[in-house]
Design an enzyme around this catalytic site. Structure first.
Site, PDB file in Angstrom:
ATOM      1  N   ILE A   1      48.715 115.705  -3.217  1.00 36.17           N
ATOM      2  CA  ILE A   1      48.887 117.150  -3.404  1.00 36.17           C
ATOM      3  C   ILE A   1      47.582 117.741  -3.928  1.00 36.17           C
ATOM      4  CG2 ILE A   1      50.199 118.920  -4.601  1.00 36.17           C
ATOM      5  CD1 ILE A   1      52.445 116.829  -4.960  1.00 36.17           C
ATOM      6  N   LYS A  57      43.259 109.186 -14.099  1.00 37.35           N
ATOM      7  CA  LYS A  57      43.769 110.137 -15.099  1.00 37.35           C
ATOM      8  C   LYS A  57      43.648 109.593 -16.503  1.00 37.35           C
ATOM      9  CE  LYS A  57      46.770 107.866 -12.828  1.00 37.35           C
ATOM     10  NZ  LYS A  57      46.969 107.730 -11.416  1.00 37.35           N
ATOM     11  N   VAL A  71      45.532 113.417 -10.097  1.00 35.57           N
ATOM     12  CA  VAL A  71      46.843 114.005 -10.365  1.00 35.57           C
ATOM     13  C   VAL A  71      47.602 114.195  -9.063  1.00 35.57           C
ATOM     14  CG1 VAL A  71      48.085 115.989 -11.309  1.00 35.57           C
ATOM     15  CG2 VAL A  71      45.994 115.211 -12.407  1.00 35.57           C
ATOM     16  N   ASP A  96      51.748 107.804 -18.063  1.00 35.52           N
ATOM     17  CA  ASP A  96      51.027 108.238 -16.867  1.00 35.52           C
ATOM     18  C   ASP A  96      51.298 109.720 -16.576  1.00 35.52           C
ATOM     19  OD1 ASP A  96      49.745 107.491 -14.084  1.00 35.52           O
ATOM     20  OD2 ASP A  96      51.628 108.510 -13.617  1.00 35.52           O
ATOM     21  N   LYS A 140      48.626 113.064 -16.780  1.00 38.35           N
ATOM     22  CA  LYS A 140      48.456 114.048 -15.709  1.00 38.35           C
ATOM     23  C   LYS A 140      48.785 115.457 -16.213  1.00 38.35           C
ATOM     24  CE  LYS A 140      49.653 110.656 -12.150  1.00 38.35           C
ATOM     25  NZ  LYS A 140      50.839 110.047 -11.471  1.00 38.35           N
ATOM     26  N   ARG A 166      39.315  90.497  -5.154  1.00 39.37           N
ATOM     27  CA  ARG A 166      39.404  90.219  -3.727  1.00 39.37           C
ATOM     28  C   ARG A 166      38.311  90.949  -2.961  1.00 39.37           C
ATOM     29  NH1 ARG A 166      44.654  91.032  -0.339  1.00 39.37           N
ATOM     30  NH2 ARG A 166      45.253  92.071  -2.251  1.00 39.37           N
ATOM     31  N   ARG A 167      37.448  90.200  -2.280  1.00 32.87           N
ATOM     32  CA  ARG A 167      36.357  90.821  -1.542  1.00 32.87           C
ATOM     33  C   ARG A 167      36.897  91.533  -0.310  1.00 32.87           C
ATOM     34  NH1 ARG A 167      32.754  91.537   2.139  1.00 32.87           N
ATOM     35  NH2 ARG A 167      30.533  91.126   1.910  1.00 32.87           N
ATOM     36  N   VAL A 187      43.057 101.636  -3.711  1.00 31.20           N
ATOM     37  CA  VAL A 187      42.537 102.946  -3.331  1.00 31.20           C
ATOM     38  C   VAL A 187      41.137 102.809  -2.734  1.00 31.20           C
ATOM     39  CG1 VAL A 187      41.885 105.235  -4.140  1.00 31.20           C
ATOM     40  CG2 VAL A 187      43.938 104.131  -5.056  1.00 31.20           C
ATOM     41  N   GLY A 199      55.675  97.418  -4.959  1.00 25.61           N
ATOM     42  CA  GLY A 199      54.292  97.695  -5.318  1.00 25.61           C
ATOM     43  C   GLY A 199      54.093  99.041  -5.995  1.00 25.61           C
TER      44      GLY A 199
END
Lengths: 430, 430
Positions: B134, B103, B130, B198, B202, B46-47, B13, B184
């Protein structure tokens, strides 16, 4: 601390705004940080109950609402264009923030209204102007700021969607319209709905936010008035459902905008949107495909969105700032002329059942470079058949010309033949 | 003018956040009014490429990100709980605004984190925590301020929805999991997804916003690990589709919250939500029913929502205010114990094919006051059958007890029998 509010129009939506502000004042105070106080409210024909709006607040004069120095926010819920425009610009000129649920006035004069708001530094809220209870405007103004959009399609008019849902069940157009009027979805003069104008106004507004362009005028609009319950049945036989689809595509050549009754696959989510609901699909470069669905109209849902704008603007006024921007490039993206839109088409010709009819019609289509994916003869009555034709991907202009020529050929068709695009929405889309 | 940003975590992300900030700096400048400048960013393993993040910006130290005086906004994208909590509270203590997509840390320590943000007056953005792309958090915080919510249900975990989509096509659980990992979607340790944790995190976050309550701990959670592709086929025979449904109901007695694999009607919109998509239904007193649908996870959609929070917070910082409130009553609405949740149930018992089995099982069910709407014997192999039972509306506690007793009865069932609620979602709902 309290913030004064003037309300122009206390009809179906305005009446509900007043009710929510009264009934939920505690909750709103908590969420807003300030009290929202109605200082002036106008009505046209029916006075709202005095326990909601006491005599010193109520008026029949729009000027009194706009000019009341205590009204820091003016809420325009009149509908129509001229009075609404006068109220909105009058308020902005006085430095007041404005909230409106009126897509018609924004579609007609949005450029001027936004410019006026920018000059005065006042906030302008219009969440309720598009798709009722769906917070699409706020999502576009605030949540999708990192997105580049290339595609939008959706159902933006609840009245016609209600009528198409009934026609899907076999009800004729006229009866579906009568029922929509009975239920209060359609106005006595339903032309803004059934001609597609209302959906086109909303599409124009959405497009300006989606594609960073001034509000485009002249969205190509085709209503549902030529549709028959037979068209809907024939489409269904082919695996399609007819919906009034507002469609926007960002191409290299420009923006492709249209509102047209469209055949969409019966398995697609939009085909399942029933009754007075609206649904919107957007496709962004990061978020991918996203969909919103909710009530498209009605006093209470619309009023809830007006109040959400009120709270947002009141919060920013309380802080002494307006964090409520509208983003446009000043340059208009050119619209792709409707003739250049390309898609497969559904055509229906009312013809006399006689030898050679299909040959004549398909010859004219071929002369215009239109190739067919199928043709079906559907018996309507003794001598009359409906010749249903599906084409491959075709330039709209060629189809419109060919059908015009067919309709003009003596003794061939009765009346004007409906021309509806077929859109698979997902498969084969650029 | 520019606003300094520290990014803790530049993985899937975070890396996309950096890319968007670089690639769309012009667009964001226009929409934000200020430049968003990355002043410090940390990575773990990982750079990120040096052309995106030059040496003077990059670090492996979280403290450097939190403590950099130029970083007015700290973005926490580490995942996990302990480091994330340290970064978030460290930043808030220094008066910095915080944006997180996490979350897990909010579900575990949200109360403390929100209190810390309130004390410091800093903004706290968590749109990306969440339902990925959306904008439900912003809609609840800003657009639905006039609503009182009574009902929520939805699909909040993309990984399990992807797996259930495959199992719907006949793929066994283990293979569906392997494929999700390959793509993934699922982590090497997929337990947070497949156990329902998970989704429960949320749901807890959403519930606090929907119902104005502190974040509820201990949402009842049942994962999909006991499900077989046979369950999904049997459910399908009965006209149902199995989805991992997060459900919230506001009752007079309290909040009914659960995450459970649930049989929903195959015609319902949620049954059509495929693959890694999420979908959310909410029901408000004014807006009625509303639905949101979009990608639930993935670097780019999540990053887009992180950037939307960044723009919002930067705008408010630029104005010297935080118009970014979170609303809670301080008092926790009590949770209805899972035993008291009522619904019809789907039960499946793996039994030896012998005379009297149904009699024994249905006797135990009857002893617990459970009445059946149907029972079907499905042949699994030579001697083994699956006895599928559907009950009428029943107290969950009674069903769990009865099934426990059946499973404990010698020679009756093999292993533990799945217990899945059946929810018509619309019909017969309070």
């Amino acid at each position: 601390l309290s913030i004064g509010i003037g309300i122009a129009g206390t009809g179906e939506v305005g009446g509900e705004v007043v009710r929510i502000l009264r009934q939920k004042s505690g909750l709103l105070m908590q969420r807003c940080g300030v009290e929202l106080e109605i200082v002036k409210a106008s009505y046209r024909s029916r006075r709202p109950p005095p326990d909601l709006l006491p005599d010193e607040v109520i008026t029949t004069s729009l000027d009194e609402v706009v000019e009341d120095p205590r009204a820091q926010i003016v809420v325009e819920l009149l509908g129509g264009i001229d009075d609404a425009y006068r109220v909105i610009t009058g308020a902005l000129q006085r430095g007041k923030s404005v909230i409106t649920a009126n897509k018609a006035v924004l579609a007609a004069h949005g450029g001027l209204i936004f410019a006026r708001a920018r000059e005065s530094g006042a906030a302008l809220g219009f969440e309720a102007a598009v798709a009722g209870a769906i917070p699409i405007i706020s999502s576009l103004r605030n949540s999708f700021v990192a997105e580049t959009f290339h595609r939008f399609y959706g159902i933006l008019n609840g009245t016609t969607n209600f009528m198409l849902s009934r026609m899907q069940e076999g009800m004729p157009y006229s009866e579906a319209l009568r029922l929509a009027q009975e239920k209060g979805y359609a106005e006595a003069d339903p032309s803004l709905d059934v001609e597609g104008t209302d959906a086109a106004q909303k599409l124009a507004l959405l497009s300006s936010l989606l594609f960073n362009t001034p509000i485009p005028p002249n969205v190509f609009t085709q209503g549902i008035t030529d549709l028959t319950e037979n068209d809907i049945r024939y489409a269904s036989d082919l695996g399609y459902t007819v919906k009034l689809i507002a469609s926007a595509r960002r191409l290299d050549e420009g923006l492709e905008l249209s509102v047209r009754p469209t055949l969409i696959p019966s398995g697609h989510e939009l085909a399942h949107i029933q009754n007075e609901y609206n649904a919107l699909f957007i496709k962004g470069d990061n978020i991918g495909q996203s969909m919103f669905y909710g009530l498209g109209a009605g006093g209470r849902p619309t009023a809830s969105m007006v109040v959400s704008d009120l709270v947002r603007v009141a919060r920013s006024l309380e802080k002494g700032t307006s964090s409520f921007p509208v983003f446009f490039n000043s340059e208009m993206i050119p619209l792709v002329p409707i003739e250049e839109h390309r898609s497969p088409f559904y055509l229906r010709f009312g013809v006399m059942d006689q030898v050679g009819i299909l040959a004549k019609i398909s010859t004219i289509l071929a002369e215009h470079g239109i190739s067919l994916s199928g043709a079906w003869a559907k018996t309507v009555s003794n001598n009359v058949i409906s010749l249903v034709v599906a084409t491959h991907q075709t330039r709209s202009g060629d189809v419109y010309q060919a059908v015009k020529k067919i309709d003009a050929s003596e003794g061939l068709t009765s009346g004007s033949s409906p021309v509806l695009p077929i859109n698979d929405l997902r498969n084969g889309e650029k």
